[in-house]
Motif scaffolding. Sequence first.
Motif, mmCIF file in Angstrom:
data_model
loop_
_atom_site.group_PDB
_atom_site.id
_atom_site.type_symbol
_atom_site.label_atom_id
_atom_site.label_comp_id
_atom_site.label_asym_id
_atom_site.label_seq_id
_atom_site.Cartn_x
_atom_site.Cartn_y
_atom_site.Cartn_z
ATOM 1 N N THR A 1 0.791 -1.287 -0.261
ATOM 2 C CA THR A 1 -0.348 0.001 0.037
ATOM 3 C C THR A 1 0.897 1.235 -0.004
ATOM 4 O O THR A 1 0.668 2.086 -0.742
ATOM 5 C CB THR A 1 -0.970 0.101 1.074
ATOM 6 N N VAL A 2 1.875 1.357 0.873
ATOM 7 C CA VAL A 2 2.772 2.291 0.920
ATOM 8 C C VAL A 2 3.535 2.652 -0.385
ATOM 9 O O VAL A 2 3.287 3.814 -0.970
ATOM 10 C CB VAL A 2 3.879 2.269 2.127
ATOM 11 N N LEU A 3 4.286 1.644 -1.155
ATOM 12 C CA LEU A 3 4.786 1.753 -1.995
ATOM 13 C C LEU A 3 3.835 2.005 -3.572
ATOM 14 O O LEU A 3 4.309 2.794 -4.073
ATOM 15 C CB LEU A 3 5.715 0.460 -2.538
ATOM 16 N N GLY A 4 2.638 1.283 -3.414
ATOM 17 C CA GLY A 4 1.852 1.439 -4.455
ATOM 18 C C GLY A 4 1.279 2.834 -4.641
ATOM 19 O O GLY A 4 1.199 3.529 -5.437
ATOM 20 N N PHE A 5 0.876 3.409 -3.304
ATOM 21 C CA PHE A 5 0.309 4.824 -3.286
ATOM 22 C C PHE A 5 1.418 5.733 -3.529
ATOM 23 O O PHE A 5 1.195 6.840 -4.064
ATOM 24 C CB PHE A 5 -0.312 5.132 -2.117
ATOM 25 N N ALA A 6 2.547 5.693 -3.175
ATOM 26 C CA ALA A 6 3.745 6.471 -3.448
ATOM 27 C C ALA A 6 4.134 6.543 -4.811
ATOM 28 O O ALA A 6 4.537 7.682 -5.363
ATOM 29 C CB ALA A 6 5.071 6.087 -2.418
ATOM 30 N N LEU A 7 3.920 5.580 -5.701
ATOM 31 C CA LEU A 7 4.329 5.344 -7.135
ATOM 32 C C LEU A 7 3.248 6.210 -7.569
ATOM 33 O O LEU A 7 3.640 6.997 -8.881
ATOM 34 C CB LEU A 7 4.285 3.918 -7.393
ATOM 35 N N ILE A 8 2.097 5.999 -7.311
ATOM 36 C CA ILE A 8 0.944 6.701 -7.894
ATOM 37 C C ILE A 8 1.108 8.297 -7.759
ATOM 38 O O ILE A 8 1.001 9.098 -8.842
ATOM 39 C CB ILE A 8 -0.455 6.419 -7.307
ATOM 40 N N TYR A 9 1.515 8.395 -6.636
ATOM 41 C CA TYR A 9 1.955 10.062 -6.228
ATOM 42 C C TYR A 9 2.793 10.695 -7.060
ATOM 43 O O TYR A 9 2.804 11.765 -7.759
ATOM 44 C CB TYR A 9 1.991 10.339 -4.744
ATOM 45 N N LEU A 10 3.956 9.837 -7.209
ATOM 46 C CA LEU A 10 5.322 10.220 -8.119
ATOM 47 C C LEU A 10 4.947 10.297 -9.690
ATOM 48 O O LEU A 10 5.435 10.978 -10.223
ATOM 49 C CB LEU A 10 6.320 9.392 -7.519
ATOM 50 N N MET A 11 3.964 9.398 -9.863
ATOM 51 C CA MET A 11 3.719 9.577 -11.568
ATOM 52 C C MET A 11 2.740 10.461 -11.861
ATOM 53 O O MET A 11 2.558 10.946 -12.874
ATOM 54 C CB MET A 11 3.038 7.992 -11.846
ATOM 55 N N GLY A 12 2.317 11.094 -10.886
ATOM 56 C CA GLY A 12 1.257 12.497 -11.109
ATOM 57 C C GLY A 12 -0.263 12.140 -10.853
ATOM 58 O O GLY A 12 -0.828 12.875 -11.731
ATOM 59 N N PHE A 13 -0.411 11.152 -10.670
ATOM 60 C CA PHE A 13 -1.970 10.626 -10.682
ATOM 61 C C PHE A 13 -2.684 10.655 -9.430
ATOM 62 O O PHE A 13 -3.481 9.819 -9.049
ATOM 63 C CB PHE A 13 -2.052 9.329 -11.475
ATOM 64 N N TRP A 14 -2.009 11.275 -8.349
ATOM 65 C CA TRP A 14 -2.664 11.342 -6.858
ATOM 66 C C TRP A 14 -4.318 11.938 -6.941
ATOM 67 O O TRP A 14 -5.111 11.197 -6.641
ATOM 68 C CB TRP A 14 -1.818 11.910 -5.838
#
Length: 277
Positions: free
Chosen positions: A72-85
């Motif tokens: 969950t941490v890594l997945g949501f962090a990846l979404i945020y870093l990709m700009g789709f938060w």
Amino acid sequence: MEKTIDIGQYVAVAVKWLTDNLRPFFDFIKVTGNTGIESLEWVFVQTPFYIMIALFTFIAWKQAGKSIALFTVLGFALIYLMGFWEETMQTLALILASTFIALVFAVPLGIWAAKSPTANRVIRPLLDLMQTMPAFVYLIPAVLFFSIGKLPGAFATIIFAMPPAVRLTTLGIEQVPKDVLEAAHSLGATSKQILFKVELPLAMKTILTGINQTILLSLSMVVIAGMIAAGGLGEKVLEGINNLDIGLGFESGLSVVILAIILDRITQAFGNKGLSK
């Protein structure tokens, strides 16, 4: 080949009659529904991303264990870093609102079908129709009733995603052991007491499985809902398709997958672990 039976024209007439004669009702539903979805979306979007990640990570850790919490941490962090938060939070709001409304109708229908053979004979073919009809077809009446936007997306999602919750609620109630029901009757319990204190608690694990399936089916409607300006990740996936942008399509699609896995594992854990505590 020339048509001999034109069922579609009767459906079109019925939808037009509803649109013309129940416009104030549909307008009220549209305003109310859009307000609810947009309010939930505002809360998710305005809450700092690290708080949302911490909240979901805590829930995942408590219910599903350390590995899902780490994902969950890594997945949501990846979404945020990709700009789709922001788009992910919009999608989450639409999914949770659609799932809640679907369950409001699905659980009572499932109980009714379990209690009444006649109701079951009527409801089962309707569920078959709802599940097998191409999802794109639901967009036509949804847009006619509510115009484009978030609510018609939720409307189509609810119709498509509701059947598993109805079926599994019915199955859960029907699987309650007969000797348990006989014991409750012998102790003088009323039908209402048996339903809420015996049948629903014993059927809850199966019902939660239905909730899990409803959430996943709602996520499968994300791209289709994006076609009618429902926002979120669906519009980004659609934008990638329309522009043949492989990068945008892959990243937005990956965000949908990550969100689906997180919600799936958490809701599964509620059914498998949460009730055993």
